[in-house]
Motif scaffolding. Structure first.
Motif, PDB file in Angstrom:
ATOM      1  N   GLY A 212      62.326-101.031  93.315  1.00 19.26           N
ATOM      2  CA  GLY A 212      63.604-100.504  92.235  1.00 19.26           C
ATOM      3  C   GLY A 212      63.284 -99.900  92.289  1.00 19.26           C
ATOM      4  O   GLY A 212      63.859 -99.198  90.579  1.00 19.26           O
ATOM      5  N   ALA A 213      62.076 -98.635  91.865  1.00 18.40           N
ATOM      6  CA  ALA A 213      61.789 -97.669  90.681  1.00 18.40           C
ATOM      7  C   ALA A 213      62.002 -96.246  90.507  1.00 18.40           C
ATOM      8  O   ALA A 213      62.477 -96.608  91.741  1.00 18.40           O
ATOM      9  CB  ALA A 213      60.551 -96.705  91.112  1.00 18.40           C
ATOM     10  N   SER A 214      63.328 -96.316  90.235  1.00 18.33           N
ATOM     11  CA  SER A 214      64.916 -95.276  90.604  1.00 18.33           C
ATOM     12  C   SER A 214      63.829 -93.563  90.521  1.00 18.33           C
ATOM     13  O   SER A 214      64.483 -92.980  90.804  1.00 18.33           O
ATOM     14  CB  SER A 214      65.159 -95.126  89.617  1.00 18.33           C
ATOM     15  N   HIS A 215      62.474 -93.562  89.503  1.00 17.33           N
ATOM     16  CA  HIS A 215      62.030 -92.563  88.870  1.00 17.33           C
ATOM     17  C   HIS A 215      60.847 -92.701  89.269  1.00 17.33           C
ATOM     18  O   HIS A 215      59.555 -93.548  89.275  1.00 17.33           O
ATOM     19  CB  HIS A 215      61.955 -92.001  87.930  1.00 17.33           C
ATOM     20  N   THR A 216      59.265 -91.515  90.097  1.00 12.35           N
ATOM     21  CA  THR A 216      58.124 -92.069  90.641  1.00 12.35           C
ATOM     22  C   THR A 216      57.397 -91.131  90.406  1.00 12.35           C
ATOM     23  O   THR A 216      57.777 -90.025  90.722  1.00 12.35           O
ATOM     24  CB  THR A 216      58.077 -92.813  91.778  1.00 12.35           C
ATOM     25  N   PHE A 217      56.656 -90.791  89.681  1.00 12.62           N
ATOM     26  CA  PHE A 217      55.425 -90.235  89.547  1.00 12.62           C
ATOM     27  C   PHE A 217      54.050 -90.334  90.703  1.00 12.62           C
ATOM     28  O   PHE A 217      53.484 -91.519  89.695  1.00 12.62           O
ATOM     29  CB  PHE A 217      55.455 -89.066  88.382  1.00 12.62           C
ATOM     30  N   ASP A 218      53.534 -89.508  90.745  1.00 14.04           N
ATOM     31  CA  ASP A 218      51.399 -89.476  91.135  1.00 14.04           C
ATOM     32  C   ASP A 218      51.413 -89.733  89.750  1.00 14.04           C
ATOM     33  O   ASP A 218      50.883 -87.967  88.645  1.00 14.04           O
ATOM     34  CB  ASP A 218      51.152 -88.579  91.876  1.00 14.04           C
ATOM     35  N   TYR A 219      50.395 -90.324  89.142  1.00 16.90           N
ATOM     36  CA  TYR A 219      49.896 -90.566  88.674  1.00 16.90           C
ATOM     37  C   TYR A 219      48.653 -89.868  87.976  1.00 16.90           C
ATOM     38  O   TYR A 219      47.812 -89.276  86.909  1.00 16.90           O
ATOM     39  CB  TYR A 219      48.965 -92.220  87.913  1.00 16.90           C
ATOM     40  N   ARG A 220      48.087 -88.951  89.367  1.00 19.77           N
ATOM     41  CA  ARG A 220      47.003 -88.134  89.367  1.00 19.77           C
ATOM     42  C   ARG A 220      47.690 -86.374  88.399  1.00 19.77           C
ATOM     43  O   ARG A 220      47.067 -85.483  87.608  1.00 19.77           O
ATOM     44  CB  ARG A 220      46.545 -87.361  90.194  1.00 19.77           C
ATOM     45  N   HIS A 221      48.935 -86.625  88.868  1.00 18.58           N
ATOM     46  CA  HIS A 221      49.835 -85.050  87.545  1.00 18.58           C
ATOM     47  C   HIS A 221      50.393 -85.860  86.863  1.00 18.58           C
ATOM     48  O   HIS A 221      50.485 -83.999  86.225  1.00 18.58           O
ATOM     49  CB  HIS A 221      50.547 -84.763  89.251  1.00 18.58           C
ATOM     50  N   VAL A 222      50.951 -86.798  86.555  1.00 19.69           N
ATOM     51  CA  VAL A 222      51.435 -87.032  85.454  1.00 19.69           C
ATOM     52  C   VAL A 222      51.106 -88.202  84.788  1.00 19.69           C
ATOM     53  O   VAL A 222      51.038 -88.741  84.939  1.00 19.69           O
ATOM     54  CB  VAL A 222      53.374 -87.270  86.438  1.00 19.69           C
ATOM     55  N   GLN A 223      50.862 -87.891  83.328  1.00 19.21           N
ATOM     56  CA  GLN A 223      50.275 -89.054  82.358  1.00 19.21           C
ATOM     57  C   GLN A 223      51.162 -89.142  81.376  1.00 19.21           C
ATOM     58  O   GLN A 223      52.048 -88.103  80.653  1.00 19.21           O
ATOM     59  CB  GLN A 223      48.677 -88.978  81.730  1.00 19.21           C
ATOM     60  N   PRO A 224      51.409 -90.165  80.475  1.00 16.17           N
ATOM     61  CA  PRO A 224      51.608 -90.130  79.085  1.00 16.17           C
ATOM     62  C   PRO A 224      51.658 -88.577  78.253  1.00 16.17           C
ATOM     63  O   PRO A 224      50.201 -88.434  78.159  1.00 16.17           O
ATOM     64  CB  PRO A 224      51.335 -90.759  78.098  1.00 16.17           C
ATOM     65  N   GLY A 225      52.951 -87.895  77.747  1.00 15.48           N
ATOM     66  CA  GLY A 225      52.721 -86.944  77.340  1.00 15.48           C
ATOM     67  C   GLY A 225      53.182 -86.020  77.894  1.00 15.48           C
ATOM     68  O   GLY A 225      52.891 -84.406  77.601  1.00 15.48           O
ATOM     69  N   SER A 226      53.380 -86.086  79.519  1.00 20.45           N
ATOM     70  CA  SER A 226      53.644 -85.145  80.020  1.00 20.45           C
ATOM     71  C   SER A 226      54.852 -84.582  80.185  1.00 20.45           C
ATOM     72  O   SER A 226      56.061 -85.453  79.782  1.00 20.45           O
ATOM     73  CB  SER A 226      53.479 -85.802  81.636  1.00 20.45           C
ATOM     74  N   ALA A 227      55.403 -83.529  80.735  1.00 23.91           N
ATOM     75  CA  ALA A 227      57.214 -83.110  80.745  1.00 23.91           C
ATOM     76  C   ALA A 227      57.756 -84.133  81.255  1.00 23.91           C
ATOM     77  O   ALA A 227      58.956 -83.870  80.534  1.00 23.91           O
ATOM     78  CB  ALA A 227      57.152 -81.165  80.519  1.00 23.91           C
ATOM     79  N   GLU A 228      57.173 -84.784  82.389  1.00 23.40           N
ATOM     80  CA  GLU A 228      58.303 -85.252  82.942  1.00 23.40           C
ATOM     81  C   GLU A 228      58.406 -86.102  82.638  1.00 23.40           C
ATOM     82  O   GLU A 228      59.434 -86.926  83.187  1.00 23.40           O
ATOM     83  CB  GLU A 228      57.469 -85.185  84.647  1.00 23.40           C
ATOM     84  N   LEU A 229      58.150 -87.022  81.473  1.00 24.35           N
ATOM     85  CA  LEU A 229      58.076 -88.264  81.003  1.00 24.35           C
ATOM     86  C   LEU A 229      59.437 -87.809  79.403  1.00 24.35           C
ATOM     87  O   LEU A 229      59.811 -88.574  79.072  1.00 24.35           O
ATOM     88  CB  LEU A 229      57.194 -88.978  80.969  1.00 24.35           C
ATOM     89  N   GLY A 230      58.727 -86.632  78.824  1.00 28.81           N
ATOM     90  CA  GLY A 230      59.319 -86.430  77.324  1.00 28.81           C
ATOM     91  C   GLY A 230      59.060 -87.407  76.650  1.00 28.81           C
ATOM     92  O   GLY A 230      57.865 -87.604  77.096  1.00 28.81           O
ATOM     93  N   GLU A 231      59.429 -87.744  75.585  1.00 24.74           N
ATOM     94  CA  GLU A 231      59.346 -88.459  73.972  1.00 24.74           C
ATOM     95  C   GLU A 231      60.269 -89.084  74.132  1.00 24.74           C
ATOM     96  O   GLU A 231      61.730 -88.300  74.007  1.00 24.74           O
ATOM     97  CB  GLU A 231      59.224 -87.329  73.119  1.00 24.74           C
TER      98      GLU A 231
END
Length: 348
Positions: A212-231
């Motif tokens: 059911g996730a609409s957006h998924t990211f590999d944690y090795r490349h995207v973490q809190p603070g990454s631009a993909e997640l924003g603020e």
């Protein structure tokens, strides 16, 4: 005084096979041996195990880490020598004062100190819920701790059902989405109408999308603070991985949003206590509070989870079902820390 055993209780003998440990350590300290069958005390029932779900909590107790857990479970070795807290079982004996259940009832619940990797175990009747007849025992045994934790995390994060209709769905980020708690959190949040974003390992991206996730990211490349997640994009963040900085986590949520800390890394002695204390300090006067979760057994929540699973609205992810003879291997797999969903041990 225990009431006479009837029906399936005829299977009982004075001893039983059980996977036990007599010192703290890894899965190599657990061995199969014969021990006495426990007797139910007042308010308890004797269970014939059908399936046992394993959790990270079982591994922490097995290892005795952080050392703080030994205050509760035993200083030199676990007081309860048998691991396994999640159980699906048949009631085969009744202690005094028990009227809610009868011999032959199929139940699911959380064993307070463990005991599930054995043929029989005892449990307080108040911890048990009847298993729906259409629900497989292994599926049911995967629900109590992980499913209950996910449910309570969403509740603490104020992730609620979509009715009445919202102007826009809640946006929820689940960090550590492919583990036992994470796979339930994704499904439950999506089932409540939320737009779910998720961080997990590369090999589990498709799995988590299917939940059911609409957006998924590999944690090795995207973490809190990454631009993909924003603020400020999220109404709630459910942090199961426990490794991101609290500052970065707070930046993810909008004002009025919440960050729920399901677990956390820490030192060998106190574990996540330092992280919890820091969260409390950072949350003073904050519009983006950090909320540590101390999940507890809630039979009413378990009953809801069982009903959802029986109706096909919740699908526990079981990576593998191990036979009882390989319970030590099952513990080793969970200790490895990279299980997708749950590991369940079949009692027969």
């Amino acid at each position: 005084m225990t009431k006479p055993l009837r029906g399936p209780a005829a299977l009982r003998t004075d001893s039983m096979p059980a996977w036990t440990q007599h010192r703290y350590g890894g899965a190599d300290v657990v061995a199969l041996e014969n021990i006495d069958v426990p007797a139910p005390r007042r308010g308890e029932v004797l269970l014939r195990l059908r399936a046992t779900g394993l959790n990270n909590g079982d591994i922490r107790v097995m290892r005795g880490e952080p050392l703080l857990v030994r205050l509760a479970f035993g200083l030199r070795r676990p007081r309860q020598a048998v691991r396994g807290m999640d159980a699906a079982a048949t009631v085969v004996g009744i202690g005094d004062g028990v009227t809610e259940l009868a011999v032959g009832d199929e139940v699911v619940g959380e064993l307070p100190a463990g005991g599930g990797l054995a043929r029989f175990a005892v449990a307080p009747v108040g911890r048990l819920v009847r298993r729906p007849a259409e629900l497989d025992a292994a599926v049911a045994a995967s629900l109590p701790v992980a499913g209950g934790t996910a449910w309570q995390a969403l509740q603490l994060g104020a992730v609620t059902d979509a009715a009445p209709p919202r102007a826009s769905p809640q946006r929820v980020l689940v960090i550590g989405a492919s583990g036992g708690v994470g796979t339930f959190a994704v499904q439950l949040a999506a089932g409540r109408g939320a737009e779910v974003w998720a961080l997990c390992g590369q090999r589990n991206l498709t799995l988590v999308e299917g939940l059911g996730a609409s957006h998924t990211f590999d944690y090795r490349h995207v973490q809190p603070g990454s631009a993909e997640l924003g603020e400020g994009r999220f109404d709630a963040v459910i942090d199961i991985a426990g490794t991101a900085s609290q500052r970065d986590l707070q930046r993810l949520v909008r004002d009025g949003g919440r960050v729920v800390l399901v677990s956390g890394e820490g030192g060998r002695v106190l574990g996540p206590i330092g992280r919890i204390a820091a969260a409390a300090l950072r949350s003073i006067g904050s519009k983006r509070p950090l909320r540590p979760l101390a999940a507890v057994a809630k039979p009413d929540v378990l009953a809801e989870l069982l009903a959802l699973a029986a109706a096909g609205r919740l699908s526990p992810v079981i990576e593998r079902r191990y036979p009882f003879a390989e319970a030590d291997a099952a513990l080793a797999r969970v200790a490895d820390g990279h299980v997708a969903g749950k590991v369940v041990v079949l009692a027969e």
